[in-house]
Design an enzyme around this catalytic site. Structure first.
Site, short mmCIF file in Angstrom:
data_model
loop_
_atom_site.label_atom_id
_atom_site.label_comp_id
_atom_site.label_asym_id
_atom_site.label_seq_id
_atom_site.Cartn_x
_atom_site.Cartn_y
_atom_site.Cartn_z
N LYS A 140 28.07 41.67 52.44
CA LYS A 140 29.28 41.78 51.45
C LYS A 140 29.73 41.24 52.03
CE LYS A 140 29.98 42.72 47.26
NZ LYS A 140 29.67 42.05 45.78
N ASP A 180 33.28 38.23 43.38
CA ASP A 180 33.07 39.60 43.50
C ASP A 180 35.09 40.42 42.47
OD1 ASP A 180 31.35 42.37 43.50
OD2 ASP A 180 33.99 43.04 44.16
N THR A 224 26.40 38.22 35.35
CA THR A 224 26.83 39.34 35.59
C THR A 224 26.08 40.17 34.41
OG1 THR A 224 27.24 38.84 37.50
CG2 THR A 224 26.86 41.32 37.28
N ASN A 255 34.99 39.69 34.85
CA ASN A 255 34.50 38.46 34.69
C ASN A 255 33.32 38.91 34.00
OD1 ASN A 255 31.67 38.05 36.60
ND2 ASN A 255 32.55 35.66 35.53
P1 NAP Z 1 37.12 40.75 38.02
O1 NAP Z 1 37.14 39.94 37.90
O2 NAP Z 1 38.07 41.38 39.50
O3 NAP Z 1 37.46 42.26 37.34
C1 NAP Z 1 37.65 43.24 37.52
C2 NAP Z 1 38.08 44.32 36.43
O4 NAP Z 1 38.23 45.60 36.55
C3 NAP Z 1 38.87 43.81 35.96
O5 NAP Z 1 40.05 44.33 34.63
C4 NAP Z 1 40.20 44.70 36.66
O6 NAP Z 1 41.41 45.26 36.53
C5 NAP Z 1 39.08 46.52 36.72
N1 NAP Z 1 39.31 47.03 37.68
C6 NAP Z 1 39.78 46.69 38.79
N2 NAP Z 1 39.74 47.99 40.04
C7 NAP Z 1 39.82 48.90 39.11
C8 NAP Z 1 40.18 50.34 39.54
N3 NAP Z 1 40.60 50.83 40.30
N4 NAP Z 1 40.10 50.53 37.51
C9 NAP Z 1 40.53 49.82 36.98
N5 NAP Z 1 39.92 48.81 36.24
C10 NAP Z 1 39.99 48.14 37.37
O7 NAP Z 1 35.77 41.69 38.73
P2 NAP Z 1 34.40 41.56 38.29
O8 NAP Z 1 33.83 40.32 39.00
O9 NAP Z 1 34.05 41.77 36.71
O10 NAP Z 1 33.68 42.58 38.50
C11 NAP Z 1 34.11 44.07 37.96
C12 NAP Z 1 32.08 44.64 38.86
O11 NAP Z 1 31.53 44.35 39.14
C13 NAP Z 1 32.74 44.92 40.77
O12 NAP Z 1 32.30 46.68 40.59
C14 NAP Z 1 31.94 44.29 41.19
O13 NAP Z 1 31.25 44.68 42.39
C15 NAP Z 1 30.48 43.97 39.82
N6 NAP Z 1 29.50 42.85 40.22
C16 NAP Z 1 30.71 41.21 40.17
C17 NAP Z 1 29.54 40.28 39.72
C18 NAP Z 1 30.15 38.73 39.80
O14 NAP Z 1 29.13 38.43 39.31
N7 NAP Z 1 30.86 38.65 39.52
C19 NAP Z 1 27.82 41.24 40.07
C20 NAP Z 1 27.81 42.12 40.47
C21 NAP Z 1 28.10 43.29 40.22
P3 NAP Z 1 43.22 44.75 36.73
O15 NAP Z 1 42.84 43.33 36.70
O16 NAP Z 1 43.97 45.22 36.60
O17 NAP Z 1 41.98 45.05 38.36
#
Ligand code: NAP
Length: 460
Positions: A140, A180, A224, A255
């Site tokens: 990571k 991520d 995801t 995402n």
């Molecule tokens: P992303 O596209 O950047 O979206 C993150 C979302 O969560 C946004 O709406 C963001 O709001 C919100 N957020 C971020 N930090 C926050 C906080 N401290 N408090 C409240 N809301 C918050 O990221 P993502 O890829 O969807 O990832 C989301 C989660 O899934 C993470 O835990 C990541 O590690 C996990 N994950 C992702 C993948 C993948 O393929 N993308 C795979 C496995 C796990 P803002 O826009 O206001 O920042």
């Protein structure tokens, strides 16, 4: 330390003692890395039955070795902002474990990124990647850079500087990063371009989550979120329940959230709330997922803009209050520790039936206990959200073969992988004396494959 209730036998006692000692040493050697401690604790607790049954893992120091990253890289990322001012961020890559394949795991760009966050994510990734059944190790990375509010030019200059250093440590058979939080198609594109410029030749498999036109896999964007819903669907089906006719709350609007919402809606659920880090929206008529997708993915606006287009919906300042919204199914898909014990109690009081962790470690250990003690079906992150990395591994396979599979083909493989992860987790939970406990089942199922590979490869 262990709070998973195990039958007390001499083997269990010595496993508990060994695991507690290793955990104490980890805390001493990694002071102040609280997220890392939390992730280790959750996994260690559930491994007691596996260590009691197979003393060879203790005798070969598997726990000490698996919890120490094979390599931790920290580097400076200097870049110039639009005003001509020099800025410096801190970049990380943790290459945690390569027993079953090249390191694989996303890059997170968020101001909160530090060694503890990257290590917790990298540690969880080992077990998640193993659960997919595909040959990928755990890693990571990321940086304490906030893409929010930055111009395209600033994001490009930052990601190019980040990749200039990262490129020295990765390779399609060594370490294959992906996205991520804060790293989506735009950031992956800039990083891919920079890698191509500074390295010799076109190495399609160096990153996953690429654009479809240059080696990306169809369904990776959705993987995801869709995978989260496929896993929860299996969990529900086993208990005679389904998404159809259920109310669902999904935190975040990134995402994972967008595509979890899309799939849940396709399966007949009504999505009543979603959020960003500023606040959440509630729409009793059911959230229009296409509006959320356009606002967040295309226009890069705040979730509050939703109510301008849907006046019946309400916007509430403060993202954590989203869990006050009554629902049948809760899918935390934003970030770590977003459901604490109080939020879990409210969800239980509002009769939530199932919780599926789309984000990594979104529930605190105490929150998980509340769900499990109150009969809530609980799907842990490393199993539930493994669909993203699974399709990343399928992207690597397509890159190696210089082929592209159709959306339907990848989606059906994703569904099959998620169903298998569910079945394997259920089976491991039963075999190791904790039926219905998917935390124990997923952790043990993920661990055994990596531990056996480590044993076979010797002390290296
Ligand atoms: P992303 O596209 O950047 O979206 C993150 C979302 O969560 C946004 O709406 C963001 O709001 C919100 N957020 C971020 N930090 C926050 C906080 N401290 N408090 C409240 N809301 C918050 O990221 P993502 O890829 O969807 O990832 C989301 C989660 O899934 C993470 O835990 C990541 O590690 C996990 N994950 C992702 C993948 C993948 O393929 N993308 C795979 C496995 C796990 P803002 O826009 O206001 O920042």
């Amino acid at each position: 330390m262990p709070t998973v209730v195990n039958q007390t036998t001499p083997d269990t006692q010595s496993a508990e003692t060994y695991i507690s000692q290793v955990f104490e040493t980890i805390k001493q050697r990694n002071p102040n890395e609280y997220e890392f401690h939390q992730a280790v604790k959750e996994i260690f607790e559930s491994l007691v039955p596996a260590f009691a049954k197979h003393p060879k893992y203790m005798e070969n120091g598997i726990l000490e070795r698996i919890s120490e990253p094979e390599r931790v890289i920290s580097f400076s990322v200097p870049w110039v902002d639009d005003e001509g001012k020099v800025r410096v961020n801190r970049g990380f890559r943790v290459q945690f474990n390569s027993a079953i394949g090249p390191y694989k795991g996303g890059l997170r760009f968020h101001p909160s990124v530090n060694a503890s966050i990257v290590k917790f994510l990298g540690f969880e990734q080992i077990f998640k990647n193993s659960l997919t059944g595909l040959p990928i190790g755990g890693g990571k990375g990321g940086a304490d850079f906030d893409p929010k509010g930055k111009s395209d030019g600033e994001v490009m200059r930052f990601t190019q500087s980040f990749m200039t250093e990262l490129s020295k440590h990765i390779g399609s058979d060594i370490d294959v990063p992906a996205g991520d939080i804060g790293v989506g198609a735009r950031e992956i594109g800039y990083m891919f371009g920079q890698y191509k410029k500074i390295q010799k030749g076109y190495e399609a498999g160096i990153l996953t989550g690429k654009g479809i036109g240059y080696g990306g896999s169809l369904t990776r964007t959705e993987a995801t979120g869709y995978g989260t819903v496929y896993f929860v669907e299996e969990m529900l089906k086993d208990k005679g329940l389904s998404f159809n006719g259920s109310t669902v709350v999904v935190s975040g609007s990134g995402n994972v959230s967008i595509y979890a919402m899309e799939k849940a809606a396709q399966l007949g659920a009504t999505l009543v709330a979603c959020s960003d880090s500023n606040g959440y929206i509630y729409d009793k008529n059911g959230i229009n997922v296409e509006t959320v997708r356009r606002l967040k993915e295309v226009e890069r606006k705040r979730i509050s803009a939703y109510v301008d287009e849907h006046p019946d919906a309400q916007y509430h300042e403060g993202c954590s209050d989203i869990w006050l919204t009554p629902c049948d199914i809760a899918l935390p898909c934003a970030t770590q520790n977003e459901i604490d014990v109080e939020a879990a109690k409210v969800l239980v009081a509002n009769s939530v039936k199932a919780v599926g962790e789309g984000a990594n470690m979104p529930s605190t250990l105490q929150a998980i206990e509340v769900f499990q003690n109150n009969g809530v079906l609980f799907g842990p992150a490393k199993a539930v959200n493994a669909g993203g990395v699974a399709v990343s591994a399928l992207e690597m396979a397509q890159n190696s073969m210089r082929l592209s599979w159709s959306f339907e083909e990848v989606d059906s493989k994703l569904k099959e992988i998620m169903t298998t992860i569910y079945r394997n987790s259920v089976e491991a939970a039963e075999n190791y004396g904790h039926p219905d406990n998917l935390v124990v089942g997923a952790n043990i199922a993920g661990f055994l494959k990596v531990a056996d590979a480590m044993l076979e490869q010797g002390v290296i």
